[in-house]
Scaffold this motif. Structure first.
Motif, short mmCIF file in Angstrom:
data_model
loop_
_atom_site.label_atom_id
_atom_site.label_comp_id
_atom_site.label_asym_id
_atom_site.label_seq_id
_atom_site.Cartn_x
_atom_site.Cartn_y
_atom_site.Cartn_z
N LYS A 23 0.83 -1.22 0.00
CA LYS A 23 0.00 0.00 0.00
C LYS A 23 0.86 1.27 0.00
N LYS A 24 1.85 1.33 0.88
CA LYS A 24 2.71 2.51 0.98
C LYS A 24 3.53 2.69 -0.30
N SER A 25 4.02 1.59 -0.85
CA SER A 25 4.79 1.65 -2.10
C SER A 25 3.93 2.17 -3.25
N GLN A 26 2.67 1.73 -3.32
CA GLN A 26 1.78 2.19 -4.38
C GLN A 26 1.50 3.68 -4.25
N THR A 27 1.37 4.16 -3.04
CA THR A 27 1.19 5.60 -2.81
C THR A 27 2.37 6.38 -3.37
N MET A 28 3.59 5.89 -3.11
CA MET A 28 4.79 6.57 -3.62
C MET A 28 4.86 6.49 -5.14
N THR A 29 4.52 5.33 -5.70
CA THR A 29 4.51 5.18 -7.15
C THR A 29 3.55 6.17 -7.79
N ASP A 30 2.34 6.25 -7.26
CA ASP A 30 1.34 7.18 -7.80
C ASP A 30 1.82 8.62 -7.72
N GLU A 53 12.02 -3.79 0.88
CA GLU A 53 12.27 -2.47 0.32
C GLU A 53 10.99 -1.89 -0.28
N VAL A 54 10.99 -0.58 -0.48
CA VAL A 54 9.90 0.05 -1.21
C VAL A 54 9.81 -0.65 -2.57
N ARG A 55 8.62 -1.07 -2.92
CA ARG A 55 8.42 -1.80 -4.17
C ARG A 55 8.57 -0.85 -5.36
N THR A 56 9.48 -1.18 -6.25
CA THR A 56 9.69 -0.39 -7.47
C THR A 56 9.12 -1.08 -8.70
N ARG A 57 8.75 -2.34 -8.57
CA ARG A 57 8.26 -3.09 -9.74
C ARG A 57 7.03 -2.43 -10.39
N PRO A 58 6.07 -1.90 -9.61
CA PRO A 58 4.95 -1.22 -10.28
C PRO A 58 5.39 0.02 -11.07
N LEU A 59 6.33 0.76 -10.55
CA LEU A 59 6.87 1.93 -11.27
C LEU A 59 7.59 1.49 -12.54
N ILE A 60 8.43 0.48 -12.41
CA ILE A 60 9.16 -0.04 -13.57
C ILE A 60 8.19 -0.57 -14.61
N ASP A 61 7.19 -1.31 -14.16
CA ASP A 61 6.19 -1.86 -15.08
C ASP A 61 5.46 -0.73 -15.82
N TYR A 62 5.12 0.34 -15.11
CA TYR A 62 4.48 1.49 -15.75
C TYR A 62 5.38 2.07 -16.85
N CYS A 63 6.65 2.21 -16.55
CA CYS A 63 7.59 2.73 -17.55
C CYS A 63 7.67 1.82 -18.76
N LEU A 174 11.46 10.84 -1.04
CA LEU A 174 10.03 10.56 -1.13
C LEU A 174 9.65 9.44 -0.17
N THR A 175 8.61 9.69 0.64
CA THR A 175 8.01 8.65 1.47
C THR A 175 6.54 8.58 1.09
N GLU A 176 5.80 7.70 1.73
CA GLU A 176 4.36 7.61 1.47
C GLU A 176 3.60 8.81 2.01
N LYS A 177 4.24 9.61 2.86
CA LYS A 177 3.56 10.76 3.47
C LYS A 177 4.00 12.12 2.94
N ARG A 178 5.21 12.20 2.40
CA ARG A 178 5.72 13.51 1.95
C ARG A 178 6.87 13.36 0.97
N TRP A 179 7.14 14.51 0.32
CA TRP A 179 8.24 14.59 -0.63
C TRP A 179 9.07 15.79 -0.19
N ILE A 180 10.25 15.52 0.29
CA ILE A 180 11.15 16.56 0.77
C ILE A 180 12.08 16.92 -0.39
N THR A 181 11.96 18.14 -0.88
CA THR A 181 12.76 18.56 -2.03
C THR A 181 13.82 19.56 -1.61
N GLY A 182 14.77 19.78 -2.51
CA GLY A 182 15.82 20.74 -2.23
C GLY A 182 16.81 20.30 -1.18
N THR A 183 16.99 18.99 -1.05
CA THR A 183 17.89 18.49 -0.02
C THR A 183 19.34 18.48 -0.48
N GLY A 184 19.57 18.24 -1.77
CA GLY A 184 20.94 18.13 -2.28
C GLY A 184 21.59 19.47 -2.47
#
Length: 185
Positions: A23-30, A53-63, A174-184
């Protein structure tokens, strides 16, 4: 010091149930798929998830379904390179039990490549604790990709992690709750 964080954060991640991970991985993918960052990148350089680990297969499959090129890591001789992934049917277990394509051919990212980076944990400044071998830090120290996105579950995100000069900082996390940008930097 890093090993203590690594153990602590791995235990936190491993406390998640399979359903929570999905569920959390799908939220991040979306979230990622809908972002301008993803829409504007030329290709995706991403790990294939294992264990909890955070599931990346749905993201990869989408690509793969939409034609966005996907590249995945291969480890050899204490080093790492990325190779094109055309589908999931020709994967074999590589180093550390991580799936990788058969007969990999090294490929280099262009300036518009988006990297989705795994980690045992991240902090709010984009610092990362990986698995301890330094593969990503070594690989990324020689390249300047478009964007480095650390991806983890919220319970793997902490305020501050110890960082060394050789550690590569993420541009965002990126987590299932937020996206923290400008960190680098």
């Amino acid at each position: 010091m890093k090993s203590q964080y690594r153990n602590f954060l791995r235990e936190r991640r491993d406390s998640l149930t399979r359903d929570e991970i999905i569920k959390k991985s799908q939220t991040m993918t979306d979230t990622l798929i809908e972002s301008a960052l993803f829409k504007n990148c030329s290709s995706l350089f991403a790990y294939i998830d294992v264990r909890n680990e955070v599931r990346t297969r749905p993201l990869i499959d989408y690509c793969l379904k939409t034609g966005k090129p996907v590249f995945v890591p291969v480890t050899r001789d204490k080093g790492m390179f990325f190779t094109r992934l055309l589908d999931f049917s020709h994967l074999k277990d590589g180093a550390y039990g991580i799936p990788e394509p058969e007969n990999p051919v090294p490929a280099e990212p262009d300036e518009q490549a988006l990297f989705v980076i795994p980690g045992v944990g991240f902090d709010k400044s984009g610092n990362r604790v990986g698995y301890g071998a330094g593969y990503y830090d070594k690989y990324l120290s020689r390249r300047k990709p478009f964007h480095l996105l650390g991806i983890c579950f919220e319970i793997q995100l902490v305020d501050i992690l110890p960082a060394e000069e050789k550690d590569i900082r993420m541009d965002s996390v990126l987590t299932e709750k937020r996206w923290i940008t400008g960190t680098g930097d």
